[in-house]
Scaffold this active site. Sequence first.
Site, PDB file in Angstrom:
ATOM      1  CB  ALA A 195      -0.934  -0.010   1.203  1.00  0.00           C
TER       2      ALA A 195
ATOM      3  CG  ASN B 216       8.171  -7.243   8.859  1.00  0.00           C
ATOM      4  OD1 ASN B 216       9.291  -7.266   9.347  1.00  0.00           O
ATOM      5  ND2 ASN B 216       7.956  -7.349   7.556  1.00  0.00           N
TER       6      ASN B 216
ATOM      7  CB  CYS C 230      -2.763 -20.977  32.204  1.00  0.00           C
ATOM      8  SG  CYS C 230      -1.659 -22.083  33.064  1.00  0.00           S
TER       9      CYS C 230
END
Lengths: 669, 406
Positions: free
Chosen positions: A93, A192, A247
């Site tokens: 983009a 990124n 967890c």
Amino acid sequence: MVVVLTNSNLEEKIRIGEICHKNNINFISVDSRGLFAELFWVVNDVDGEEPITNMVASITKTNSRYDGQVAVFGSDFQEKMGNLKYFLVGAGAIGCEMLKNWALMGLSAGENGHIYVTDMDIIEKSNLNRQFLFRPWDVQKPKSSTAACAAKHMNPYINITSQENRVGPDTENIYTDDFFEKLDGVANALDNVDARLYMDRRCVYYNKPLLESGTLGTKGNVQVVIPKLTESYSSSQDPPEKSIPICTLKNFPNAIEHTLQWARDQFEGLFIQPVEGALQYATDPKFLERTAKLPGTQPVETLQGIKKAIVDERPTSFQDCVTFARNLFQENYNNNIRQLLFNFPPDQVTSSGAPFWSGPKRCPHPLEFDVNNTTHFDYVMSVANLRAQMYGIKQVRDPKAICDMVSKVKVPEFKPRSGIKIEVTDAEMERNQGNLDVDAVENLQKDLPPVEKVKAMKLVPIEFEKDDDTNFHMDFIVAASNLRAENYDIPPADRHKSKLIAGKIIPAIATTTALITGLVAVELIKLVQGHNKLESYKNGFVNLALPFFAFSEPIAAPKNKYYDTYFTLWDRFEVQGEMTLQEFLDYFQKEYKLEITMLSQGVSMLYSFFMPPAKRQERLGLPLSEVVKRVSKKKIPSHVKALVLELCCNDTEGEDVEVPYVKYNLPQS
Amino acid sequence: MKQMANSAILIYGMGGLGIEIAKNIALAGVKNLTIQDCKLAEIQDLGTQFFLREEDVGKNRAEASSSRLAELNPYVSLSALKTGLDCDSDLSYLARYQCVILTEAPLKVQICVNNFCRQQTPQIKFISADVFGVCCGAFCDFGDNFEITDLDGEEPKEIFIEKISKGKPGVVSCFKNKMHGFDTGDHVTFREIYGMTALNGWTCQIKVLSPYMFEICDTTGEEFAPYKHGGIARQVKVSQNASFKSLEQEILNPSLLIPDLCRFEAPANIHLGFLALHRFNEKFKRFPKAWCVDDSSNLVSLAKGLNTELTNKVTTIDEDLLNVLSYTNTGCLSPLCAALGGFVAQEGIKAVTGKFTPLKQWLYLDCRDVINKEEATTPDMFTPRLVKQQLGYPQNKTKLSCVYPL
């Protein structure tokens, strides 16, 4: 009769003007300077009559496409613009918008100018609503060459080369010292942080300006990094994202993000790790030795995983794959949930008397397999096919055939057992980390088939790819995540939404991208103009939804000092090689009064004050590049013109001082 | 985005700014997009108008760029109009659009169109925008009563509940002292509460007591059983209405967004500068010439005159800025077209969807920093006066003027 002076200095003008004046010679002086494309300064001195002095400011209309820009900056600027060499990293983009601006501005349209654009991706259909240089018929073509071609249509005079390389250490043989040294600057158009950090390091090393920008939906930012002036991109960073507690992922998800992450982890554990492990075992003779040194119970787990993959559960037919898939469904969405509810029944209370299943802990319920439920079926179909692919078994895409195979599977009976421990918090989990059973490791090693046998198995490594709709990857992720969401009564997410959440993608929108890239181009103009003051530049942050703008001066590079010498991240010691290690140490002692206590290159320690005397003696007499080769056990590639060395130093008082790094120039053969 | 797929938007002026707005709106997708322009493409348009090619020079700009624009999104029905707009134009055709965006239009025409838009029922949302040299600006008028359905585009926040007191008002505490991140005045809705089940599905406005606690409605009533456990509170997006003033009103008393807090006065000065440019154009039938000192001092005095007419006067007139605006106004920079075009397109999308808070009501951006002061100030540094003095010419006889080829 007439004297014409062009681009002469004032003194010359006065001197010659006077002579002409005295001798009745017509005198014309023509200048082009700075902003003014052409500044005519005309003194027409005839027979002592009043001289005509005309100043013609910039706009001699050149009748060129750049006239709008020339009117502001003059034609000198346009020439500079044309001769720029810029590296654009990314053609998504931001990359598309950047190329549009550059083409319009005539960047690289001169004789010596050049744009290099690289992007390893191909065009996807979903890119079309924001990457405006691409059309439906470009889908599946490489982004960089398509974008370059479209930019060239906008301005046929630009010089542009497109490449499909990922920037990183692997491509330093392409983006070499020579490549970077020729550049005027770099523009990031990346999605990124890792690649951004990498390009930032490269630009700092080569002292090149970096135009950094990014968008997130309606939000966007621009940062300009200028050698010797500003801090670099990596100087300030957002705090890292909070990761989801293990967890929560394992037993207590409460949001679709958690089930998606769980599905992604399952993908990794089911289809990637076993094959990777087995292939490493088969090809790397030191694999077992390395595995044994892993921390905690990892050696056992790794070996168990491999053994399961290539011995215990290795399928030989597609039916085996379907059986595996059907049983996995049972285990994940029924058995494990029942075990969890056995340990913590729905009415369980905590030691303080509060209900156990409350707040972020959502009470789950087991699912019963139903072949007619599309999500259940998608799950089995994708697991079976991915598993078949792993083992080189022919895939089956006919739903009816798979239905038949599912009906043949005999699902083993499951009864929850007592004595199974389920940790409720990550802290508890850490405390219960088991100790390594050395015997188990040895036994497992013995159980693995010989290397040759594994090599013959034709295992196929799979790499996760979210954008291919035929590879079953996203089918698996969506089904696995939504089934788990159903277990916990979490609203499911469709394929599109799953992809966005799993990829942590907030779709870019054209408006923000256009705005941000426009602001980047403004900063580029300042660089071309040669502004060298911090206050001339602007970093920007924008949120179109509010709407909100914030501009700020870039932050100056922080200063450090040793003795009386100040330095910033842009500074370094430049040392011309070749020198022996001893000569190098002496050089720093003599030139800078610095006693080197440690010297390293990358992860290799070349010298330290505490190294064994024999080793030290051996190294001191060697040329530095030789020391690097011996320690790293690698050759220095031919494109490397300099080594980066890090120092630890003491000053004359024996105090540790912080100093810049060393750029050690290798002799050029 | 259903509203987008049912809307019609008109963009007037197909220069560098107009095409950027059109491109972004086409990508976002509307049902009908009309581009209108009466100007013929000139070679210098190619420096900003990315959908024109050399072979288009001499053709109508809207027509010449329409096929390339249409390729961007097959779902958008695109049409091009070749007619110009002035104060005598029959504006009735505008009634079929939900939003009208003007670029490169004289101020008088902007006012005529804005007034027409305001007279329609429902009112047509109006945007005007321009790029002049190193400055650019946009104006929004979305009518007297514009509904904003989503103020900020953020995902609604959600928190787990630890406790809800019975009280007047009741107080909600967050689970395990996690911060709720709500603001006073936010609306929240509840679900999965045990005990005080009457709250499930209920929406109420809150008052923040601390980062971990907030007040809700009166929970003393009988229908509110005591809280047991569980429950999730989730922010609800509540629409808000905004009221805009007309262009005529806003010219004299502008509501300005301040994009750069270090340059608090810049927007007001550029506003004045833009008004002066339009006044200059009305007076001399042209805009100030590039780098012309005479024209620029004319513009500055026009600006000073205009300042006296404003309700909210500019306290410090930034002559440097006005000069640079005058010197560069005939130029057009593609970076500014891109930046403002991105912004205006988003405003256009807001106008037809009600999604996100619109601009109230002016935005001015400048990039005067691109002019390198050391290297190139005004033509003063080249004033022949200095040279001639030294050459021995009488100063008062010097004629200094700007002569422009063309």
